[in-house]
Motif scaffolding. Structure first.
Motif, PDB file in Angstrom:
ATOM      1  N   VAL A  75       0.864  -1.179   0.000  1.00  0.00           N
ATOM      2  CA  VAL A  75       0.000   0.000   0.000  1.00  0.00           C
ATOM      3  C   VAL A  75       0.899   1.228   0.000  1.00  0.00           C
ATOM      4  CG1 VAL A  75      -1.717   1.338   1.284  1.00  0.00           C
ATOM      5  CG2 VAL A  75      -1.881  -1.170   1.223  1.00  0.00           C
ATOM      6  N   ILE A  76       0.590   2.167  -0.872  1.00  0.00           N
ATOM      7  CA  ILE A  76       1.327   3.422  -0.963  1.00  0.00           C
ATOM      8  C   ILE A  76       0.495   4.503  -0.271  1.00  0.00           C
ATOM      9  CG2 ILE A  76       2.270   5.174  -2.520  1.00  0.00           C
ATOM     10  CD1 ILE A  76       2.334   2.905  -4.686  1.00  0.00           C
ATOM     11  N   ALA A  77       1.083   5.187   0.695  1.00  0.00           N
ATOM     12  CA  ALA A  77       0.429   6.324   1.350  1.00  0.00           C
ATOM     13  C   ALA A  77       1.012   7.594   0.743  1.00  0.00           C
ATOM     14  CB  ALA A  77       0.678   6.295   2.860  1.00  0.00           C
ATOM     15  N   ALA A  78       0.145   8.463   0.251  1.00  0.00           N
ATOM     16  CA  ALA A  78       0.621   9.675  -0.418  1.00  0.00           C
ATOM     17  C   ALA A  78      -0.302  10.846  -0.106  1.00  0.00           C
ATOM     18  CB  ALA A  78       0.683   9.446  -1.926  1.00  0.00           C
ATOM     19  N   GLU A  79       0.229  12.018  -0.288  1.00  0.00           N
ATOM     20  CA  GLU A  79      -0.563  13.243  -0.183  1.00  0.00           C
ATOM     21  C   GLU A  79      -0.947  13.652  -1.606  1.00  0.00           C
ATOM     22  OE1 GLU A  79      -1.662  14.694   2.581  1.00  0.00           O
ATOM     23  OE2 GLU A  79      -0.615  13.205   3.792  1.00  0.00           O
ATOM     24  N   ALA A  80      -2.235  13.736  -1.847  1.00  0.00           N
ATOM     25  CA  ALA A  80      -2.726  14.096  -3.177  1.00  0.00           C
ATOM     26  C   ALA A  80      -3.558  15.369  -3.070  1.00  0.00           C
ATOM     27  CB  ALA A  80      -3.572  12.969  -3.757  1.00  0.00           C
ATOM     28  N   PRO A  81      -3.427  16.252  -4.047  1.00  0.00           N
ATOM     29  CA  PRO A  81      -4.286  17.439  -4.030  1.00  0.00           C
ATOM     30  C   PRO A  81      -5.748  17.012  -4.153  1.00  0.00           C
ATOM     31  CG  PRO A  81      -2.646  17.563  -5.801  1.00  0.00           C
ATOM     32  CD  PRO A  81      -2.537  16.211  -5.191  1.00  0.00           C
ATOM     33  N   ALA A  82      -6.615  17.666  -3.430  1.00  0.00           N
ATOM     34  CA  ALA A  82      -8.046  17.330  -3.475  1.00  0.00           C
ATOM     35  C   ALA A  82      -8.589  17.399  -4.899  1.00  0.00           C
ATOM     36  CB  ALA A  82      -8.831  18.259  -2.556  1.00  0.00           C
ATOM     37  N   ALA A  83      -7.980  18.213  -5.743  1.00  0.00           N
ATOM     38  CA  ALA A  83      -8.449  18.357  -7.120  1.00  0.00           C
ATOM     39  C   ALA A  83      -8.317  17.074  -7.939  1.00  0.00           C
ATOM     40  CB  ALA A  83      -7.692  19.487  -7.815  1.00  0.00           C
ATOM     41  N   ASP A  92     -21.066   0.250  -4.617  1.00  0.00           N
ATOM     42  CA  ASP A  92     -20.871  -0.832  -3.651  1.00  0.00           C
ATOM     43  C   ASP A  92     -19.427  -0.941  -3.170  1.00  0.00           C
ATOM     44  OD1 ASP A  92     -19.857  -1.713  -6.065  1.00  0.00           O
ATOM     45  OD2 ASP A  92     -20.625  -3.751  -5.868  1.00  0.00           O
ATOM     46  N   ASP A  93     -18.607   0.031  -3.485  1.00  0.00           N
ATOM     47  CA  ASP A  93     -17.217   0.022  -3.041  1.00  0.00           C
ATOM     48  C   ASP A  93     -17.114   0.200  -1.535  1.00  0.00           C
ATOM     49  OD1 ASP A  93     -15.839  -0.422  -5.372  1.00  0.00           O
ATOM     50  OD2 ASP A  93     -15.426   1.680  -5.788  1.00  0.00           O
ATOM     51  N   HIS A  94     -15.916  -0.056  -1.032  1.00  0.00           N
ATOM     52  CA  HIS A  94     -15.567   0.195   0.371  1.00  0.00           C
ATOM     53  C   HIS A  94     -15.895   1.656   0.689  1.00  0.00           C
ATOM     54  CE1 HIS A  94     -12.834   0.856   3.777  1.00  0.00           C
ATOM     55  NE2 HIS A  94     -12.817  -0.463   3.935  1.00  0.00           N
ATOM     56  N   ALA A  95     -16.295   1.939   1.903  1.00  0.00           N
ATOM     57  CA  ALA A  95     -16.675   3.299   2.308  1.00  0.00           C
ATOM     58  C   ALA A  95     -15.537   4.304   2.150  1.00  0.00           C
ATOM     59  CB  ALA A  95     -17.176   3.294   3.746  1.00  0.00           C
ATOM     60  N   ALA A  96     -14.294   3.824   2.092  1.00  0.00           N
ATOM     61  CA  ALA A  96     -13.147   4.723   1.938  1.00  0.00           C
ATOM     62  C   ALA A  96     -12.693   4.860   0.487  1.00  0.00           C
ATOM     63  CB  ALA A  96     -11.982   4.230   2.794  1.00  0.00           C
ATOM     64  N   ALA A  97     -13.323   4.155  -0.438  1.00  0.00           N
ATOM     65  CA  ALA A  97     -12.876   4.167  -1.836  1.00  0.00           C
ATOM     66  C   ALA A  97     -13.102   5.529  -2.484  1.00  0.00           C
ATOM     67  CB  ALA A  97     -13.586   3.081  -2.629  1.00  0.00           C
ATOM     68  N   VAL A  98     -12.093   5.966  -3.216  1.00  0.00           N
ATOM     69  CA  VAL A  98     -12.139   7.195  -4.007  1.00  0.00           C
ATOM     70  C   VAL A  98     -11.486   6.891  -5.352  1.00  0.00           C
ATOM     71  CG1 VAL A  98     -12.117   8.777  -2.024  1.00  0.00           C
ATOM     72  CG2 VAL A  98      -9.951   8.053  -3.054  1.00  0.00           C
ATOM     73  N   THR A  99     -11.613   7.821  -6.283  1.00  0.00           N
ATOM     74  CA  THR A  99     -10.958   7.679  -7.576  1.00  0.00           C
ATOM     75  C   THR A  99      -9.883   8.746  -7.705  1.00  0.00           C
ATOM     76  OG1 THR A  99     -12.948   6.779  -8.589  1.00  0.00           O
ATOM     77  CG2 THR A  99     -11.296   7.676 -10.081  1.00  0.00           C
ATOM     78  N   LEU A 100      -8.666   8.308  -7.997  1.00  0.00           N
ATOM     79  CA  LEU A 100      -7.565   9.222  -8.261  1.00  0.00           C
ATOM     80  C   LEU A 100      -7.657   9.593  -9.736  1.00  0.00           C
ATOM     81  CD1 LEU A 100      -5.026  10.578  -7.080  1.00  0.00           C
ATOM     82  CD2 LEU A 100      -3.745   8.561  -7.815  1.00  0.00           C
ATOM     83  N   THR A 101      -7.909  10.865 -10.039  1.00  0.00           N
ATOM     84  CA  THR A 101      -8.149  11.298 -11.411  1.00  0.00           C
ATOM     85  C   THR A 101      -6.932  11.929 -12.072  1.00  0.00           C
ATOM     86  OG1 THR A 101      -8.996  13.434 -10.661  1.00  0.00           O
ATOM     87  CG2 THR A 101     -10.610  11.648 -10.964  1.00  0.00           C
ATOM     88  N   GLY A 102      -5.820  11.994 -11.362  1.00  0.00           N
ATOM     89  CA  GLY A 102      -4.585  12.542 -11.913  1.00  0.00           C
ATOM     90  C   GLY A 102      -3.397  11.806 -11.316  1.00  0.00           C
ATOM     91  N   THR A 103      -2.224  12.123 -11.807  1.00  0.00           N
ATOM     92  CA  THR A 103      -1.015  11.480 -11.285  1.00  0.00           C
ATOM     93  C   THR A 103      -0.554  12.176 -10.000  1.00  0.00           C
ATOM     94  OG1 THR A 103       0.417  12.863 -12.635  1.00  0.00           O
ATOM     95  CG2 THR A 103      -0.257  10.749 -13.581  1.00  0.00           C
ATOM     96  N   VAL A 104       0.222  11.442  -9.216  1.00  0.00           N
ATOM     97  CA  VAL A 104       0.802  11.979  -7.988  1.00  0.00           C
ATOM     98  C   VAL A 104       2.304  11.726  -8.068  1.00  0.00           C
ATOM     99  CG1 VAL A 104       0.891  11.778  -5.471  1.00  0.00           C
ATOM    100  CG2 VAL A 104      -1.303  11.528  -6.663  1.00  0.00           C
ATOM    101  N   PRO A 105       3.132  12.775  -7.983  1.00  0.00           N
ATOM    102  CA  PRO A 105       4.579  12.577  -8.073  1.00  0.00           C
ATOM    103  C   PRO A 105       5.121  11.788  -6.884  1.00  0.00           C
ATOM    104  CG  PRO A 105       4.062  14.889  -7.645  1.00  0.00           C
ATOM    105  CD  PRO A 105       2.767  14.175  -7.811  1.00  0.00           C
ATOM    106  N   LEU A 106       6.194  11.057  -7.125  1.00  0.00           N
ATOM    107  CA  LEU A 106       6.838  10.244  -6.097  1.00  0.00           C
ATOM    108  C   LEU A 106       7.193  11.079  -4.870  1.00  0.00           C
ATOM    109  CD1 LEU A 106       7.970   7.467  -5.287  1.00  0.00           C
ATOM    110  CD2 LEU A 106      10.089   8.068  -6.465  1.00  0.00           C
ATOM    111  N   LYS A 107       7.546  12.331  -5.054  1.00  0.00           N
ATOM    112  CA  LYS A 107       7.912  13.179  -3.910  1.00  0.00           C
ATOM    113  C   LYS A 107       6.746  13.405  -2.958  1.00  0.00           C
ATOM    114  CE  LYS A 107       7.090  17.604  -6.163  1.00  0.00           C
ATOM    115  NZ  LYS A 107       7.688  18.828  -6.652  1.00  0.00           N
ATOM    116  N   ARG A 108       5.517  13.097  -3.378  1.00  0.00           N
ATOM    117  CA  ARG A 108       4.335  13.241  -2.512  1.00  0.00           C
ATOM    118  C   ARG A 108       3.994  11.944  -1.782  1.00  0.00           C
ATOM    119  NH1 ARG A 108       1.109  18.285  -3.614  1.00  0.00           N
ATOM    120  NH2 ARG A 108      -0.050  17.317  -1.930  1.00  0.00           N
TER     121      ARG A 108
END
Length: 155
Positions: A75-83, A92-108
């Motif tokens: 599991v990768i923990a990262a900080e992603a902009p809310a955007a 029917d997904d898990h209550a914590a499921a979200v969709t990442l709509t953009g990339t997140v740089p490794l530095k995050r």
């Protein structure tokens, strides 16, 4: 926003090589209003743990789809902009499921969480039936981002 992305060891290697998490869209897990509204957790740490656990369960499904991957959840923990974090597409997904709509740089990336090598047998059995889950005795270990090359055997 802190997000947790399910992965595998080949997936971790791809993130390290690309220098970013992507391509979008990807399923991730986070403390959502839906998760907080469940009422099962009393504090933020418990909610974060529920989101991490959702990502760990999703990692089992990724392992089921990749029989060549080492039998260790990741599991990768990262900080992603809310955007770049949107609602999950499936109701029917898990209550914590979200969709990442953009990339997140490794530095995050804040950290990586993986099973100990001793858990491989239990993870292999769980990957054969991801919906059954894995014993709670196998907690994910925490690794700093700079430890990722060592974890993947690249140093």
């Amino acid at each position: 926003m802190r997000i947790y992305l399910p992965s595998t060891f080949p997936g971790l290697a791809a993130v390290l090589d690309a220098g970013e998490i992507g391509p979008a869209p990807l399923t991730a897990f986070a403390v959502t209003e839906r998760l907080a509204g469940v009422g099962a957790a009393d504090d933020d740490e418990e909610l974060e743990y529920e989101a991490l656990s959702g990502a760990a369960a999703a990692s089992l499904r990724l392992l089921a789809a990749d029989p060549g991957a080492p039998r260790r959840r990741a599991v990768i923990a990262a900080e992603a902009p809310a955007a770049v974090v949107g609602p999950s597409a499936a109701a029917d997904d898990h209550a914590a499921a979200v969709t990442l709509t953009g990339t997140v740089p490794l530095k995050r990336v804040a950290s990586v969480h993986v099973d100990a090598p001793e858990a491989e047998e239990a993870v292999a059995a769980a990957a054969a039936d991801p919906d059954a889950g894995i014993s709670e005795e196998h907690e994910l270990l925490w690794y700093a981002t700079q430890e990722l090359p060592d974890l993947l055997g690249r140093r």
